[in-house]
Design a protein around this motif. Structure first.
Motif, PDB file in Angstrom:
ATOM      1  N   VAL A 156      -3.051  -2.346   0.359  1.00 33.33           N
ATOM      2  CA  VAL A 156      -2.839  -1.171  -0.482  1.00 33.33           C
ATOM      3  C   VAL A 156      -1.847  -0.214   0.174  1.00 33.33           C
ATOM      4  N   LEU A 157      -2.027   0.027   1.474  1.00 30.33           N
ATOM      5  CA  LEU A 157      -1.148   0.952   2.180  1.00 30.33           C
ATOM      6  C   LEU A 157       0.298   0.451   2.192  1.00 30.33           C
ATOM      7  N   VAL A 158       0.478  -0.836   2.511  1.00 30.26           N
ATOM      8  CA  VAL A 158       1.833  -1.400   2.552  1.00 30.26           C
ATOM      9  C   VAL A 158       2.473  -1.363   1.172  1.00 30.26           C
ATOM     10  N   ALA A 159       1.689  -1.686   0.142  1.00 29.40           N
ATOM     11  CA  ALA A 159       2.219  -1.653  -1.225  1.00 29.40           C
ATOM     12  C   ALA A 159       2.675  -0.249  -1.594  1.00 29.40           C
ATOM     13  N   CYS A 160       1.873   0.747  -1.241  1.00 27.11           N
ATOM     14  CA  CYS A 160       2.243   2.136  -1.552  1.00 27.11           C
ATOM     15  C   CYS A 160       3.494   2.558  -0.802  1.00 27.11           C
ATOM     16  N   LEU A 161       3.607   2.155   0.472  1.00 28.34           N
ATOM     17  CA  LEU A 161       4.788   2.511   1.258  1.00 28.34           C
ATOM     18  C   LEU A 161       6.042   1.858   0.683  1.00 28.34           C
ATOM     19  N   LEU A 207      -1.439  -1.194 -11.621  1.00 26.88           N
ATOM     20  CA  LEU A 207      -2.293  -2.323 -11.990  1.00 26.88           C
ATOM     21  C   LEU A 207      -2.952  -2.934 -10.749  1.00 26.88           C
ATOM     22  N   VAL A 208      -2.154  -3.153  -9.716  1.00 26.22           N
ATOM     23  CA  VAL A 208      -2.681  -3.768  -8.489  1.00 26.22           C
ATOM     24  C   VAL A 208      -3.715  -2.857  -7.827  1.00 26.22           C
ATOM     25  N   LEU A 209      -3.412  -1.564  -7.744  1.00 29.27           N
ATOM     26  CA  LEU A 209      -4.356  -0.641  -7.116  1.00 29.27           C
ATOM     27  C   LEU A 209      -5.639  -0.511  -7.938  1.00 29.27           C
ATOM     28  N   GLY A 210      -5.477  -0.415  -9.253  1.00 24.60           N
ATOM     29  CA  GLY A 210      -6.653  -0.269 -10.102  1.00 24.60           C
ATOM     30  C   GLY A 210      -7.569  -1.473 -10.033  1.00 24.60           C
TER      31      GLY A 210
END
Length: 369
Positions: free
Chosen positions: A313-318, A154-157
């Motif tokens: 985005v990068l930190v969230a994915c990690l 949801l956050v990325l989209g």
């Protein structure tokens, strides 16, 4: 017997240390239990003691000072002393499976067989714990994984569509609350409905009081067994035996219908296990709510900390990636499978779902622009 070498002596000392450490693990686990489980764990500790004596006899004067055991065994001992739950039993099961005695020339065939049987014994003890926690555990794993993946997606989209970071944050928090409430309510309804279905399938113990008044010639008791899946001949034979026993004793024992049948599900035990496996509705709901919320919070953390754009985005994915690996590994350990395989599988599925949503967000943002 082959002549010993310095390498043999070093290996035997490690075996000795591991046997002592494993015996200590079982004693620590036994100290936290009572009854049959305690007796079983103490018996396993005694078996490890026999193996210890084997290596002591081989080493003789070369036994030397105690050496530290395998790192995994020592970690297992640490966990056993402080926790002692099904998680430790699952680790002990994997430790028994790692035994190399079947390839060790100086170990006896009996020792190798012991280790294989120990794995099955520990598996049985761990299964009891898994059954007791499986309903709540299923809800927790599903909730945490769903919270991680769905809110990251949801956050990325939303972020990829070009909206402000504030909007992404509000959307993420709203997704957390909505998803957690939905998951909790869904688990409550699901488990409550499942338990009601199981209860409806449980034989009514009051039915036993009707047995003395049945028409022996008609013997409708056979219909009960046929309805439960027995062949007509077997059902008739079973009903005849029950009524003959009833005539001899003069009274219907409690649970004659509920606990005296050999077919699956009719002895009471399997249905009790099913109830235990599914857990309680409130337990599943609370577990699902809390774990979904904790999982869904992680993708939002970078935005709460003030990060924006690609860095957020990068930190969230990690963060989500690490969390998926950990939850997958824990699930693998508790289910007796490879932690690494389960962790990587969960990571791959989660990031693939989030990545697909991110691409859709990019496409949507481009279209709107």
């Amino acid at each position: 017997m082959e002549a010993r070498t310095p390498a043999d002596v070093r290996r035997w000392r490690r075996y000795l240390a591991d046997e002592r450490a494993e015996a200590a693990v079982y004693r620590d686990l036994a100290s936290r239990r009572t009854g049959e489980e305690r007796e079983i764990l103490l018996a396993l500790a005694e078996a490890e003691k026999r193996h210890e004596q084997h290596w002591l006899a081989l080493l003789g004067d070369d036994v030397g000072r105690p050496v530290p055991g395998d790192v995994r065994t020592r970690m297992l001992g640490f966990l056993a002393r402080r926790f002692g739950g099904v998680f430790v039993l699952a680790l002990a099961q994997r430790a028994e499976a790692r035994s190399t005695y079947d390839r060790e020339a100086f170990a006896t065939p009996t020792m190798a067989a012991d280790e294989q049987i120990h794995e099955e014994v520990v598996r049985g003890l761990a299964t009891r714990g898994r059954n007791r926690m499986s309903g709540t555990f299923r809800a927790a794993v599903f909730g945490a994984n769903d919270g991680l993946v769905s809110n990251l997606a949801l956050v990325l989209g939303i972020g990829a569509s070009g909206v402000s970071s504030q909007t992404v944050l509000v959307t993420g928090v709203a997704g957390l609350l909505a998803g957690a409430l939905s998951m909790g309510a869904g688990e409550f309804v699901s488990v409550r409905s499942q338990r009601e279905l199981l209860e409806a399938s449980t034989p009514d113990p009051r039915s036993a009081h009707a047995l003395p008044h049945l028409d022996v010639d008609a013997n409708e008791l056979a219909l009960v067994y046929r309805a439960r899946g027995m062949a007509p001949g077997d059902a008739q034979e079973r009903a005849d035996r029950v009524l003959a026993s009833l005539a001899a004793s003069g009274a219907a024992g409690p649970g004659t219908l509920a606990h005296d049948e050999p077919e699956p599900g009719s002895d009471g035990g399997e249905l009790d296990d099913d109830h235990e496996t599914h857990g309680t509705a409130w337990g599943a709901a609370i577990s699902s709510f809390c774990f979904f919320a904790s999982g869904a919070l992680i993708p939002v953390l970078p935005y709460l900390l003030g990060l924006t754009g690609g860095r957020a985005v990068l930190v969230a994915c990690l963060l989500v990636g690490v969390s998926l690996l950990v939850t997958g590994a824990i699930t693998g350990l508790l289910s007796g499978t490879s932690p690494l395989t389960r962790g990587l599988r969960q990571l791959g599925i989660g990031l693939a779902a989030a990545g697909a949503t991110y691409l859709l967000g990019l496409a949507f943002g481009t279209t709107v622009g």
